[in-house]
Write an enzyme that holds these catalytic residues in place. Sequence first.
Site, PDB file in Angstrom:
ATOM      1  NE  ARG A  26     -86.214 -59.416 -73.848  1.00  0.00           N
ATOM      2  CZ  ARG A  26     -85.972 -60.710 -73.625  1.00  0.00           C
ATOM      3  NH1 ARG A  26     -86.689 -61.377 -72.750  1.00  0.00           N
ATOM      4  NH2 ARG A  26     -85.020 -61.326 -74.275  1.00  0.00           N
ATOM      5  CE1 TYR A  27     -90.587 -57.125 -70.474  1.00  0.00           C
ATOM      6  CE2 TYR A  27     -89.064 -58.537 -69.272  1.00  0.00           C
ATOM      7  CZ  TYR A  27     -90.149 -58.391 -70.123  1.00  0.00           C
ATOM      8  OH  TYR A  27     -90.769 -59.490 -70.620  1.00  0.00           O
ATOM      9  NE  ARG A  41     -89.671 -56.758 -64.989  1.00  0.00           N
ATOM     10  CZ  ARG A  41     -90.345 -55.989 -65.836  1.00  0.00           C
ATOM     11  NH1 ARG A  41     -90.073 -54.705 -65.939  1.00  0.00           N
ATOM     12  NH2 ARG A  41     -91.284 -56.510 -66.606  1.00  0.00           N
ATOM     13  CB  CYS A  90     -79.273 -76.893 -63.279  1.00  0.00           C
ATOM     14  SG  CYS A  90     -79.327 -75.375 -64.237  1.00  0.00           S
ATOM     15  CB  CYS A 125     -85.314 -78.807 -67.147  1.00  0.00           C
ATOM     16  SG  CYS A 125     -85.094 -78.369 -65.420  1.00  0.00           S
ATOM     17  CB  CYS A 183     -83.299 -75.938 -70.144  1.00  0.00           C
ATOM     18  SG  CYS A 183     -82.498 -74.413 -69.599  1.00  0.00           S
ATOM     19  NE  ARG A 234     -81.918 -67.745 -69.472  1.00  0.00           N
ATOM     20  CZ  ARG A 234     -82.502 -67.565 -68.294  1.00  0.00           C
ATOM     21  NH1 ARG A 234     -82.075 -68.214 -67.234  1.00  0.00           N
ATOM     22  NH2 ARG A 234     -83.474 -66.714 -68.167  1.00  0.00           N
ATOM     23  CG  ASP A 285     -88.486 -71.307 -74.985  1.00  0.00           C
ATOM     24  OD1 ASP A 285     -88.025 -72.256 -75.637  1.00  0.00           O
ATOM     25  OD2 ASP A 285     -88.086 -71.010 -73.843  1.00  0.00           O
ATOM     26  CG  ASP A 337     -90.376 -64.865 -72.757  1.00  0.00           C
ATOM     27  OD1 ASP A 337     -90.074 -63.664 -72.847  1.00  0.00           O
ATOM     28  OD2 ASP A 337     -90.311 -65.513 -71.696  1.00  0.00           O
ATOM     29  CE  LYS A 339     -91.193 -63.434 -67.882  1.00  0.00           C
ATOM     30  NZ  LYS A 339     -89.972 -62.615 -68.011  1.00  0.00           N
TER      31      LYS A 339
HETATM   32  C1  PLP Z   1     -88.909 -62.722 -67.292  1.00  0.00           C
HETATM   33  C2  PLP Z   1     -87.901 -61.683 -67.337  1.00  0.00           C
HETATM   34  C3  PLP Z   1     -87.850 -60.679 -66.367  1.00  0.00           C
HETATM   35  C4  PLP Z   1     -88.817 -60.601 -65.216  1.00  0.00           C
HETATM   36  O1  PLP Z   1     -90.123 -60.406 -65.673  1.00  0.00           O
HETATM   37  P1  PLP Z   1     -91.313 -60.149 -64.656  1.00  0.00           P
HETATM   38  O2  PLP Z   1     -92.526 -60.088 -65.524  1.00  0.00           O
HETATM   39  O3  PLP Z   1     -91.016 -58.844 -63.963  1.00  0.00           O
HETATM   40  O4  PLP Z   1     -91.346 -61.272 -63.679  1.00  0.00           O
HETATM   41  C5  PLP Z   1     -86.874 -59.711 -66.493  1.00  0.00           C
HETATM   42  N1  PLP Z   1     -85.994 -59.725 -67.517  1.00  0.00           N
HETATM   43  C6  PLP Z   1     -86.025 -60.673 -68.473  1.00  0.00           C
HETATM   44  C7  PLP Z   1     -85.036 -60.615 -69.575  1.00  0.00           C
HETATM   45  C8  PLP Z   1     -86.984 -61.679 -68.406  1.00  0.00           C
HETATM   46  O5  PLP Z   1     -87.002 -62.642 -69.361  1.00  0.00           O
HETATM   47  S1  SF4 Z   2     -84.934 -74.885 -66.624  1.00  0.00           S
HETATM   48 FE1  SF4 Z   2     -82.764 -74.783 -67.325  1.00  0.00          FE
HETATM   49  S2  SF4 Z   2     -81.808 -73.245 -65.986  1.00  0.00           S
HETATM   50 FE2  SF4 Z   2     -83.733 -73.877 -64.980  1.00  0.00          FE
HETATM   51  S3  SF4 Z   2     -83.142 -75.553 -63.601  1.00  0.00           S
HETATM   52 FE3  SF4 Z   2     -83.802 -76.490 -65.518  1.00  0.00          FE
HETATM   53  S4  SF4 Z   2     -81.895 -76.746 -66.706  1.00  0.00           S
HETATM   54 FE4  SF4 Z   2     -81.461 -75.281 -65.073  1.00  0.00          FE
END
Ligand code: PLP
Ligand code: SF4
Length: 386
Positions: A130-131, A134, A143, A147, A150, A152, A311, A348, A355
């Site tokens: 996305r960025y 990175r 996991c 959680c 979560c 995801r 989120d 987000d 972010k």
């Molecule tokens: C959070 C995130 C990152 C890392 O973000 P930082 O602000 O550099 O810690 C990188 N890619 C994605 C898709 C993210 O959601």
């Molecule tokens: S937040 Fe989601 S991905 Fe992270 S440890 Fe918990 S269940 Fe696993």
Amino acid sequence: MHELFPEVSKVTSDVTGATPRGPWSDVSDDKWNDWRWQQQNRLRSAQDFDALGGHFELSDGERHAISATADAFRMGITPYYATLMDRSDPQCPVRQQAIPHPDELNPSPVDLRDPLGEERHMTVPGITHRYPDRVLFYVTHHCPVYCRHCTRKRKVSDPTSAAAKAQIATGLDYIRSHPEVRDVLVSGGDPMTLSDARLDTLLGAIRAIPHVEIIRLCTRNPVTLPQRFSDATIAMLKRHQPVLVHTHFNHPGECTPEAARCLRRLADGGLSVANQMVLLKGVNDDADVVRATNHWLLRQRCRPYYLFQADLAEGISHFRTTVAAGLDIIRALRGHTSGMAVPHYVIDGPGGGGKIPLVPEYIIEQDDERIVFRNWAGEIYEYPAR
Ligand SMILES: *Cc1c(COP(=O)(O)O)cnc(C)c1O
Ligand code: SF4
């Protein structure tokens, strides 16, 4: 000395002792401290709780939610994490993060299946880019504890969506062919559910890519399974430096001597550790709770990094606070305590905006001549506008 520096006695008490093992008090130390035993003995059903001699009382709502969510996002709780939960109170901040709540079954109209648009920015399966510089690399969907909040949950815990070896290979190829990627966030799921041997191979493959400068290992194991980080594991991680660990403590109830020892061993091993807290209604939407957690983290040399607004993931609306509540927390921390204890509060952008920082308003007036500010204590200051 202790009178002048009461914190000194606190520092020693953070790491001494052990969390009472409740219904597992007969389990040997060897087993209890073995992360595989913890994984194998996870609580995955109401029957697993009932088999513990009535130690935990489940409410009717929890029982219903455990079975009703089993297909969508199953329950999984390590015995260690379960010992941090209240035996009977569904409002317990640790318990709320681990035991399904009936409100999970009432999706809100604003819920999104893919709240962060991770799939929209998924350039190849398993990589979200996305960025500019990175990527987020998903290496497993498992996991130790699932959680309930979560982000995801659409993928995590689903046994059919396991990040296969082929997907990891595709992800590595993607990173290799994108020289702009200097920072790889290894995530999931929780990458520490992989064996040391598999992690070693994976991290080694990332480290061998010349343009990758840093590896970030995103893991909740220090919270949910601190037994995972043996000396051998830490030595393995160290071979792939610079490795920065991102973890996820949300509440003082998770700040145990076991977790403190784990964080200190990571820091002693030369790994830099940061915390990404999620703001959750009824868990940590209170400045005192956030401050206490962050003070504890700093004593273990873990830097509070982010505070995430919850989120729009499906079925977590009962955890959402207002943005105003988060801003109040930041306002109550900034200036009142160490700046190191004040995380970046971010939201987000729903659907994939990335972010976005949320900062309390300190500017109260500005014109061509001057800017008028309020400081942390509410006093008024001025600075020339040009
Ligand atoms: C959070 C995130 C990152 C890392 O973000 P930082 O602000 O550099 O810690 C990188 N890619 C994605 C898709 C993210 O959601
Ligand atoms: S937040 Fe989601 S991905 Fe992270 S440890 Fe918990 S269940 Fe696993």
